[in-house]
Design an enzyme around this catalytic site. Structure first.
Site, PDB file in Angstrom:
ATOM      1  N   GLU A   1      40.924  36.039  38.244  1.00 23.08           N
ATOM      2  CA  GLU A   1      40.179  36.604  39.353  1.00 23.08           C
ATOM      3  C   GLU A   1      38.897  37.091  38.926  1.00 23.08           C
ATOM      4  O   GLU A   1      38.286  37.964  39.589  1.00 23.08           O
ATOM      5  CB  GLU A   1      41.021  37.812  40.125  1.00 23.08           C
ATOM      6  CG  GLU A   1      42.479  37.420  40.614  1.00 23.08           C
ATOM      7  CD  GLU A   1      42.983  38.277  41.356  1.00 23.08           C
ATOM      8  OE1 GLU A   1      42.373  39.499  41.655  1.00 23.08           O
ATOM      9  OE2 GLU A   1      44.353  38.535  41.510  1.00 23.08           O
TER      10      GLU A   1
ATOM     11  N   HIS B   1      38.160  41.466  36.864  1.00 25.06           N
ATOM     12  CA  HIS B   1      37.255  42.278  37.800  1.00 25.06           C
ATOM     13  C   HIS B   1      36.496  43.158  36.812  1.00 25.06           C
ATOM     14  O   HIS B   1      36.545  44.245  36.700  1.00 25.06           O
ATOM     15  CB  HIS B   1      37.784  42.805  39.006  1.00 25.06           C
ATOM     16  CG  HIS B   1      38.494  42.055  39.880  1.00 25.06           C
ATOM     17  ND1 HIS B   1      37.954  40.993  40.649  1.00 25.06           N
ATOM     18  CD2 HIS B   1      40.084  41.925  40.023  1.00 25.06           C
ATOM     19  CE1 HIS B   1      38.773  40.519  41.210  1.00 25.06           C
ATOM     20  NE2 HIS B   1      40.062  40.802  40.914  1.00 25.06           N
TER      21      HIS B   1
ATOM     22  N   GLU C   1      50.081  43.671  39.985  1.00 22.50           N
ATOM     23  CA  GLU C   1      49.608  44.896  39.636  1.00 22.50           C
ATOM     24  C   GLU C   1      50.862  45.707  39.695  1.00 22.50           C
ATOM     25  O   GLU C   1      50.741  46.837  40.469  1.00 22.50           O
ATOM     26  CB  GLU C   1      48.414  45.070  40.573  1.00 22.50           C
ATOM     27  CG  GLU C   1      47.448  44.247  40.673  1.00 22.50           C
ATOM     28  CD  GLU C   1      46.372  44.508  41.532  1.00 22.50           C
ATOM     29  OE1 GLU C   1      46.633  45.605  42.702  1.00 22.50           O
ATOM     30  OE2 GLU C   1      45.522  43.671  41.667  1.00 22.50           O
TER      31      GLU C   1
ATOM     32  N   ASN D   1      50.610  39.089  36.771  1.00 26.41           N
ATOM     33  CA  ASN D   1      49.132  39.424  37.049  1.00 26.41           C
ATOM     34  C   ASN D   1      48.695  40.834  37.131  1.00 26.41           C
ATOM     35  O   ASN D   1      49.516  41.617  37.737  1.00 26.41           O
ATOM     36  CB  ASN D   1      48.489  38.543  38.509  1.00 26.41           C
ATOM     37  CG  ASN D   1      47.306  38.506  38.483  1.00 26.41           C
ATOM     38  OD1 ASN D   1      46.444  37.810  37.510  1.00 26.41           O
ATOM     39  ND2 ASN D   1      46.570  38.689  39.380  1.00 26.41           N
TER      40      ASN D   1
ATOM     41  N   ASP E   1      35.050  38.129  38.598  1.00 25.00           N
ATOM     42  CA  ASP E   1      33.846  38.447  38.966  1.00 25.00           C
ATOM     43  C   ASP E   1      33.286  39.534  38.279  1.00 25.00           C
ATOM     44  O   ASP E   1      34.078  40.508  37.668  1.00 25.00           O
ATOM     45  CB  ASP E   1      33.841  38.727  40.583  1.00 25.00           C
ATOM     46  CG  ASP E   1      35.002  39.869  40.982  1.00 25.00           C
ATOM     47  OD1 ASP E   1      35.188  40.649  40.245  1.00 25.00           O
ATOM     48  OD2 ASP E   1      35.497  39.798  41.995  1.00 25.00           O
TER      49      ASP E   1
END
Length: 560
Positions: free
Chosen positions: A269, A240, A163, A204, A271
Site C-alpha cells: 500500500e 504509508h 492490522e 498485512n 504512498d
C-alpha cells in the site's frame, strides 16, 4: 504452464489460462526504456500494482487508461472490504468487487483481494455478536467471498487479516481479539485455505517496514503461526510513508528476515505523503523514497512486487486523513507524471535486460588513520557497478578465522569504526554491494593495532529488558543507554555476551556486530549524542535452542 508472479496452478482449462496470461507474463528479455511500468516489472519477474476505486474507474477515461496501461496488478481500495460486500448478515453484494475483477481480466492483470478480517469497515452487526456467532460469521464470510473467486485466474491472493497489532507491537484491542482471542487469526487463515486451496494468503500491517518492535512482533507471530501449520503464505508491508519522518533504512534487511521464514513478502500500500504545498525539493525527496522502496523489493528474490495505494493525487485518501498533508502519489491531480513516477520507472528498469547478477568491482585496499584504543578511520578507492542495479555501499569485515564478523556498513568509501578493543590487532577488508544485493570480491586487508585503553571519556550505562520470549527465541526491548556523566557524549558502544547456542536474528536503533558470543552494539547516526542524564534505547531479537531458557545479561557501556 504460464503463471503470473507469485501464482500457483488452478483447476481450470490450460487453454483458457494461456489465452488470458500469454500477453501478461511472456518472458521479457529487455523492456524498452520508455515502456510502461508493468513491462519493466515483468522483465524483473515482479508485479507493479495500484489500488483502484470503482467511481473514477467508471467515470474517468484517463484514470481507466493509466490503470490499464501502467500496472499488472490491482487491489480494490474499498469494494472488497466487509462493509461493501456483506453490509447486512447474509446479504452479499459483489457488484463492486466484480467490477475490479472484470477490469483486471480484460487487461491481463492479477488481483489481490483486500481485505477479509479487519477491525475497520466491518458492519456493526458483526461487532456485536457473541464469540460462537462471531466465529461462524467470520468463517461464512471468508467462505463466500474467497470461494466466489476461487476458480477465477485473475484473483491470486488475499489479505486474510489486516492490522492486528497496535502501534507499540501489542495485539490490537479490537472486537475480534477481545471476543475471540488470538485464535481468530489462525481460524481466518484456515477458512481461507479451505475456500481456495491455491490462493496465496497474506497478513498485512503498517509501520512494519523497518526492523522495530512492531515488525518484530509481526515476525514472531508469523513464525509461530507457521510452526502451527497455519497457512500464512506471505506478509504485506503497507509502507504509508512521509518524507518528514525519514526513510526506514533497514527496509531491505527486514524483508530478508521475513523471507527467511519461508514466506513471500510484498509492498502492499505504498504512498509517500508530504506537507503541502508541493515544491521541487519535496518532490525530489519523495522520488528518492519511492525509488528506495522499489529497490528494496527488487533486491529480495522473495518480494513479489510493489503496489502503490492509488496512483493520482486526484483520488487519494491522504488529505482527508492527514490534514495539511498530501501529494502522496506518482501522478498529480491532472494525471501528469511526477518525479516519483520517474523514480519508480527507473528503479524497475534497473537491470531490466542487463545482467543483474554482476557484482561491483573490488574496492581499493583500505588505509587506516586516527587509530585510538577503541576506534579507527578507514578510507579506500571506490568501486563501480555495471550490473544495472547501482552501487549501494560497502560492508567492512574483520578477518577472523572461518567466519569473518562484519564491523560496519557505509554508503561512501570511508567509515569510522568504533567499539574496538584496546591493544588489539585488526585485519580489516571491504566488499562493495549493489542494489540487487551482489557483493564484490574482498579488497586486500589493512592491518592496524589499537592503542592501550584509557577508559571511556564520557561514562554511560546500559540495561536491557526481556520484552517477550518463546521456546526458541526472545526479544530484548528496550536496552536503555544513559549518559551517567556530567558532560555530553558523542557516541556510545554497548557490549554483552550471548549464551552458548544463541544468535542475533534482528536489531533496531543500533548497529550490531558479533565476534564469537560477544556482541557489540554501536549507536546509529540519530541517537549517539546524549546530554548529561540523557538516554536512548535500542532492541534486538535472539534465537536459541529449543528448551533453553537463558537470556542475555551483563551489559557494559562505553563512550569512545
Amino acid at each position: 504452464m504460464l503463471l503470473r508472479p507469485g501464482t500457483r496452478p488452478r483447476t481450470f482449462a490450460v487453454a483458457a489460462l494461456l489465452g488470458l496470461l500469454a500477453v501478461f507474463f511472456l518472458p521479457v528479455g529487455q523492456a524498452d526504456a520508455s515502456a510502461p511500468l508493468r513491462q519493466h516489472a515483468a522483465a524483473r519477474g515482479k508485479f507493479i500494482g495500484t489500488a483502484l476505486a470503482t467511481g473514477p474507474l467508471s467515470n474517468e477515461t484517463q484514470y481507466r487508461n493509466i490503470a490499464a496501461t501502467e500496472f499488472n496488478q490491482i487491489t480494490a481500495e474499498n469494494v472488497m472490504k466487509w462493509d461493501s460486500i456483506q453490509p447486512n448478515q447474509g446479504q452479499f453484494n459483489f457488484s463492486g468487487a466484480d467490477t475490479i475483477v472484470n477490469f483486471a481480466t480484460q487487461n491481463n492483470q492479477q488481483v489481490h483481494g483486500h481485505t477479509l478480517v479487519w477491525h475497520n469497515q466491518t458492519p456493526g452487526w458483526v461487532q456485536g455478536l457473541n464469540a460462537t456467532a462471531m466465529r461462524q460469521a467470520m468463517q461464512t464470510h471468508i467462505s463466500q467471498v474467497v470461494g466466489r473467486y476461487a476458480d477465477n485466474p485473475a484473483v491470486v491472493s488475499w489479505d486474510v487479516v489486516n492490522e492486528v497489532f497496535d502501534d507499540n507491537g501489542n495485539m490490537r484491542s479490537s472486537f475480534w481479539y477481545n471476543t475471540l482471542g488470538l485464535s481468530f487469526i489462525a481460524d481466518a487463515f484456515r477458512a481461507a485455505r479451505a475456500a481456495d486451496p491455491n490462493a496465496r494468503l497474506c497478513i498485512n500491517d503498517y509501520n512494519v517496514e523497518g526492523i522495530n518492535s512492531k515488525s518484530t512482533a509481526m515476525y514472531n507471530l508469523v513464525q509461530s503461526l507457521r510452526q502451527q501449520n497455519v497457512p500464512v503464505d506471505c506478509v504485506g508491508f503497507q509502507s504509508h510513508l512521509a518524507i518528514q519522518y525519514g526513510f526506514p533504512t533497514s527496509f531491505q534487511q527486514n524483508l530478508e528476515r521475513f523471507a527467511a521464514l519461508g514466506v513471500q513478502v510484498r509492498i502492499t500500500e505504498v504512498d509517500i505523503r508530504m506537507q503541502t504545498p508541493r515544491n521541487s525539493s519535496k518532490d525530489a525527496t519523495q522520488a528518492t523514497y519511492y525509488r528506495d522502496v522499489v529497490r528494496a523489493c527488487m533486491a529480495v528474490s522473495a518480494c513479489a512486487g510493489v503496489t502503490i495505494w492509488g496512483f493520482t493525487d486526484r483520488h487519494s485518501w491522504v488529505p482527508d486523513t492527514f490534514p495539511g498533508e498530501g501529494a502522496a502519489l506518482i501522478y498529480d491531480e491532472n494525471y501528469q507524471q511526477k518525479p516519483a513516477y520517474t523514480a519508480v520507472h527507473d528503479a524497475l528498469a534497473e537491470g531490466g535486460g542487463t545482467d543483474d547478477t554482476t557484482p561491483p568491482t573490488t574496492p581499493g585496499t583500505p588505509a587506516a588513520s586516527n587509530v585510538t584504543a577503541t576506534s579507527a578511520t578507514l578510507t579506500w578507492t571506490a568501486s563501480t557497478d555495471s550490473g544495472g542495479s547501482g552501487l549501494a555501499g560497502y560492508n567492512v569485515y574483520r578477518e577472523q578465522g572461518t567466519t569473518d564478523p562484519q564491523l560496519g556498513q557505509s554508503s561512501t568509501n570511508s567509515i569510522n569504526l568504533t567499539g574496538l578493543s584496546p591493544s588489539t590487532q585488526y585485519q580489516v577488508y571491504v566488499r562493495a554491494r549493489d542494489g540487487a544485493g551482489n557483493l564484490s570480491t574482498p579488497s586486500a586487508a589493512v592491518t592496524f593495532t589499537t592503542s592501550e585503553g584509557g577508559g571511556p571519556t564520557g561514562p554511560c550505562t546500559a540495561a536491557g529488558t526481556v520484552q517477550t520470549q518463546w521456546n526458541n527465541g526472545y526479544v530484548i526491548q528496550p536496552v536503555t543507554v544513559t549518559n551517567s556523566g556530567s558532560s555530553a557524549i558523542n557516541g556510545w558502544t554497548v557490549t554483552f555476551t550471548l549464551p552458548a547456542g544463541h544468535s542475533i536474528t534482528g536489531s533496531w536503533n543500533a548497529a550490531l556486530t558479533t565476534s564469537g558470543q560477544t556482541v557489540t552494539a554501536r549507536n546509529v547516526s540519530y541517537n549517539g549524542n546524549l546530554g548529561p542524564n540523557g538516554s536512548t534505547s535500542f532492541g534486538f531479537q535472539v534465537s536459541r535452542p529449543n528448551g533453553n531458557t537463558q537470556t542475555v545479561s551483563g551489559y557494559t557501556c562505553a563512550s569512545p
